[in-house]
Scaffold this active site. Sequence first.
Site, PDB file in Angstrom:
ATOM      1  N   GLN A  98      10.065   2.117  -4.624  1.00 33.29           N
ATOM      2  CA  GLN A  98       9.544   3.102  -5.598  1.00 33.29           C
ATOM      3  C   GLN A  98       9.787   4.521  -5.086  1.00 33.29           C
ATOM      4  O   GLN A  98      10.183   5.413  -5.834  1.00 33.29           O
ATOM      5  CB  GLN A  98       8.039   2.912  -5.818  1.00 33.29           C
ATOM      6  CG  GLN A  98       7.612   1.515  -6.234  1.00 33.29           C
ATOM      7  CD  GLN A  98       8.245   1.051  -7.523  1.00 33.29           C
ATOM      8  OE1 GLN A  98       8.397   1.825  -8.462  1.00 33.29           O
ATOM      9  NE2 GLN A  98       8.649  -0.212  -7.570  1.00 33.29           N
ATOM     10  N   TYR A 104       5.415  -6.462  -5.018  1.00 38.03           N
ATOM     11  CA  TYR A 104       6.261  -6.948  -6.125  1.00 38.03           C
ATOM     12  C   TYR A 104       6.607  -5.857  -7.146  1.00 38.03           C
ATOM     13  O   TYR A 104       6.074  -4.775  -7.099  1.00 38.03           O
ATOM     14  CB  TYR A 104       5.736  -8.234  -6.753  1.00 38.03           C
ATOM     15  CG  TYR A 104       4.366  -8.300  -7.392  1.00 38.03           C
ATOM     16  CD1 TYR A 104       3.621  -7.205  -7.739  1.00 38.03           C
ATOM     17  CD2 TYR A 104       3.833  -9.568  -7.688  1.00 38.03           C
ATOM     18  CE1 TYR A 104       2.393  -7.349  -8.357  1.00 38.03           C
ATOM     19  CE2 TYR A 104       2.598  -9.716  -8.297  1.00 38.03           C
ATOM     20  CZ  TYR A 104       1.890  -8.598  -8.629  1.00 38.03           C
ATOM     21  OH  TYR A 104       0.677  -8.749  -9.231  1.00 38.03           O
ATOM     22  N   GLU A 105       7.556  -6.195  -8.004  1.00 37.74           N
ATOM     23  CA  GLU A 105       8.195  -5.208  -8.910  1.00 37.74           C
ATOM     24  C   GLU A 105       8.836  -4.063  -8.124  1.00 37.74           C
ATOM     25  O   GLU A 105       8.848  -2.915  -8.584  1.00 37.74           O
ATOM     26  CB  GLU A 105       7.184  -4.633  -9.918  1.00 37.74           C
ATOM     27  CG  GLU A 105       6.550  -5.633 -10.830  1.00 37.74           C
ATOM     28  CD  GLU A 105       7.553  -6.557 -11.493  1.00 37.74           C
ATOM     29  OE1 GLU A 105       8.699  -6.145 -11.725  1.00 37.74           O
ATOM     30  OE2 GLU A 105       7.175  -7.701 -11.761  1.00 37.74           O
ATOM     31  N   GLY A 106       9.395  -4.393  -6.992  1.00 34.25           N
ATOM     32  CA  GLY A 106      10.007  -3.353  -6.149  1.00 34.25           C
ATOM     33  C   GLY A 106       8.983  -2.878  -5.150  1.00 34.25           C
ATOM     34  O   GLY A 106       7.949  -2.310  -5.539  1.00 34.25           O
ATOM     35  N   ARG A 143       6.102  -2.213 -13.758  1.00 39.41           N
ATOM     36  CA  ARG A 143       5.695  -1.333 -12.659  1.00 39.41           C
ATOM     37  C   ARG A 143       4.406  -0.580 -12.997  1.00 39.41           C
ATOM     38  O   ARG A 143       3.547  -0.384 -12.136  1.00 39.41           O
ATOM     39  CB  ARG A 143       6.824  -0.352 -12.323  1.00 39.41           C
ATOM     40  CG  ARG A 143       7.904  -1.035 -11.536  1.00 39.41           C
ATOM     41  CD  ARG A 143       9.135  -0.208 -11.266  1.00 39.41           C
ATOM     42  NE  ARG A 143      10.040  -1.027 -10.450  1.00 39.41           N
ATOM     43  CZ  ARG A 143      11.197  -0.615  -9.942  1.00 39.41           C
ATOM     44  NH1 ARG A 143      11.631   0.611 -10.191  1.00 39.41           N
ATOM     45  NH2 ARG A 143      11.935  -1.417  -9.216  1.00 39.41           N
TER      46      ARG A 143
END
Lengths: 595, 595
Positions: free
Chosen positions: B447, B440-442, B296
């Site tokens: 977040q 991406y990555e959440g 992240r």
Amino acid sequence: MPSYRAPVDHTLFLLRDVFRMERHAGLRGFADATPDVVEAILREGARLCEEVLQPLNRVGDLQGCRRGEDGSVRTPDGFADAYREYARGGWMGLSADPAFGGQGLPFVLSTMMNEYTASANVSLGMYAGLTMGTIAALARHGDEAQKRLYLPKLVAGEWSGTMNLTEPHCGTDLGLIRTRATPQTDGSYRITGTKIFISAGDHDLADNIVHLVLARIDGGPEGTRGISLFVVPKFVPGPDGEPGARNGVSCGALEHKMGIHGNATCVMNYDDATGWLVGEANRGLNAMFVMMNEARLVVGIQGLALSEVAYQNAAAYARERRQGRAPTGPAEPDKAADPIIVHPDVRRALMGIRSFNEAARALVVWTALQSDVAHRSDDAVQARDAQDRLGLLTPVVKGVLTDMGFDNVVAAQQVFGGHGYIAEWGMEQFVRDARIAMIYEGTNGVQALDLVARKLPKDGGRAAMAFFAELSGWAKAHAVDEGLKPFAAPLAAGLDHLQQATLWLMRNAPANPDEAGAAATDYMHLFGRVALGYMWGLMAQATLADPELAASPEGQARLALGRFFMERVMPETALRLARVAAGSRATMALRPEQF
Amino acid sequence: MPSYRAPVDHTLFLLRDVFRMERHAGLRGFADATPDVVEAILREGARLCEEVLQPLNRVGDLQGCRRGEDGSVRTPDGFADAYREYARGGWMGLSADPAFGGQGLPFVLSTMMNEYTASANVSLGMYAGLTMGTIAALARHGDEAQKRLYLPKLVAGEWSGTMNLTEPHCGTDLGLIRTRATPQTDGSYRITGTKIFISAGDHDLADNIVHLVLARIDGGPEGTRGISLFVVPKFVPGPDGEPGARNGVSCGALEHKMGIHGNATCVMNYDDATGWLVGEANRGLNAMFVMMNEARLVVGIQGLALSEVAYQNAAAYARERRQGRAPTGPAEPDKAADPIIVHPDVRRALMGIRSFNEAARALVVWTALQSDVAHRSDDAVQARDAQDRLGLLTPVVKGVLTDMGFDNVVAAQQVFGGHGYIAEWGMEQFVRDARIAMIYEGTNGVQALDLVARKLPKDGGRAAMAFFAELSGWAKAHAVDEGLKPFAAPLAAGLDHLQQATLWLMRNAPANPDEAGAAATDYMHLFGRVALGYMWGLMAQATLADPELAASPEGQARLALGRFFMERVMPETALRLARVAAGSRATMALRPEQF
């Protein structure tokens, strides 16, 4: 694959309930536009867009346009047939002069069809949009012979149009134009030069292409005062009016673009092409501005149109995609997960987009009606006031609707998570297609300057003052109305910010023109938020005026959308005012080489 | 063609003057990082990015990755050589444990190299970034044998890594994972399932690919509590540790994406692949979170990195492109037009981007230093406080830097006018490449929820309270300092808004969890603006602390950038607070079928 349904019901709500189109029945062409006719036209236009244009949107992106070695351009599979169906349906001439084959219906109707068209297939719609712009320019500035020669063909969609301004070294600054026009003894001109970024510059959709070209007549004055407008047909019409000999104009290359792949963006080479002067010599910019102002509205509508279609697909995805659980407890406990529309952050995104879309559509309808009044009213004062408003709102519609529209398309893409980034889902195409609207027909920075430096001070600020007075009057009239207070109060606050910003500009810009430039974009967005907020006020008023509608699920939803806009979007006016009032000192502090 | 110069001088200013890295000399690996060593490393990394990685950025976009019939993936021309040069330079293991071949240098240094890498070529950099994430996860959760087997190869860049979470029906909601792991008598597992969106899933850059895979052990609990983490090498290492037999994992397809074409985004098919459990059974999400949190940060840095390279190119274009005249009169009267950098609206865009970039870089350095302290300090309280701050800032860095970074890339593209839309200029690639970082990555919505629902209330709000206290202390300490007042006062105002929003959440979210969800994104952005404003405070303080620097053109420019940020960006905190305090009523008013 994305889908699309034209928002006909909302359009009808705006035309009937909010702006009461029947009030304008005295305008030319409005008498024919009875409620039944209007609805039938919009539903037929919707069908064409949904069933014919939209299915070609993705193939247009994938195939793009292809240029043959001879410079001829082939559009994506299916475009030519669809375009002919569009033309045969009379859409190109919906609001054009019946003397040249048009239907003479209100401009607001062709404007709404423009929205549906751009939602369904913006690349394909641009061919038609440019043709309509060419019709408008020739109708206003062409001589009788030019009108008789070109308009019927353009209105019928047999021929199409383009506008040629940009050159490799000049876009915004048209005074630098190098394309030359040499007078011939027969009254025509030889045109030579290179134009770039010419949308619909060549294609296989029509029998002839009518280029409107800015060029400098040999020996003409330097700068913008030496620019003239010419009509340069791809095929020179013969005595019978049919396309004849090939003219010296051809597509030299197709641009590789981020999006709108289905539209042919051409480098156009003019090599001793034969052209004819349109309007007065050296007054070409004035003539072209007719086309540009119409095109700016069309481009602003593209911002709304892509926001609308992106919204529809994001909402559908959010109702179907299951992931996680509602924060307040499982909504559908028998399923492995809830649809993501239960999540407040997804709602926030969707409400934000939709509350913009409905207000933006109202603003477009309102602006288009001003155009109708300005051009069709016999009452000089009424026409002047409408022209004032049209001039004032055109840069706002272009700049604000395309900026916010793009942000909305990005937000809609975000609802899809990773799938939004994958081509097959179609959302990323909407983002790429929406991006250009912030740039062409004058970048949004240019729109902001047009508003601040030209439209605002024009005629002693008459247009802006009338606009402020109208909004202020509405806000005051409904300040203590329980139902409308949630709309009137934030609108009054936003209008106060707008008036403060206007005052700040009047005080500071004359002494230092950098102040206007540094404030322009934020001022335009402040103006836009207030205008959109007013539209929500009018929509809420129309909803509450009908107790049955107000109590219905549809009416309740509309009021909630409006409240969302007033609560979440209108507070931005304070931010924009703060930025305007920050002034230009920090903005201009660096030397060019320090960037 | 775009160009890139790594901002080494600004990085050094941050490390030396703002955050005074030498204060951390007691941390493992910091003693070796003398000022000379740090500068030499950054300059060598910059050279590699500028000369080797950046020239491959456009070919990567044009060619993309190609999948052979056997499922093998070929990266764009030149990527393999460049990746090997990157690996040979020791960049993969810059801050990795020396026991496994790493250099053990501060994490903050590899973080800054991450920025340069992503600016130069984000697609190529991702292969390295995922490998570094795999190193971090195995170093923390692998057993000794796994570490000995995999880490030296990964650190040397001979092997690369991936993370496999998403499946067609589940992204955010990992409890729905269907990939299964069946225990074998030898202690290994057979892994079967389909993973999608796997970055760097297959390629020709390394001798082996080490997949970290989330799967459910047969009979394991439902939901996230039944997810375990496995290491699944593409080639099963033999007794000599070298790649041996092909494992049952292959790339089934490449995704067609909006951008990052140079990175292979794979559908990965696991078909009785042999894997080994990493960490405890059913605790796979915890182990994967190590990799995800690091990832992240890396993704947040991509937002900054693309904003930086887009800025550099927009600034260069604005200095060269001539169009129109300065509003205050011709700047270069002997030329046909002035460079567009004279226009205040162009300045506004450039100042906005750059004032973000410098503050974002400071925030990244600060956050990375927290990671160093958290993982390398022997002082338990100091480590805990740093861990608090790292946890709090990670979603902010990811969500805010990628949202603002994307907006900035779009703004930089806008400076180019129509040329920004044309592929050859490279700006539209930056937009397409930057878009994925918000997803991406959440997704950034995830977040925001992580910040509001997890990080904020954690340990009774300890991390947030410490953060607020630090900023409040700084603002108070400099409230009457003439030089710093323009920074301290807006920071104090922004912090007040942030604390009001926090209080609002504490009061309202417990009774109705929808309130947290409806507020989350705006709260995160409010938090981010305040954090960035604090960074400007620290940068201004470091500038003013050195009278020579403060008086220099460079110091004056930095202070002007900071003032621009405080005047134009910080007022956004009031808007964000207003949105938070608007609550969820309108947001949640519609029924799902009304969207």
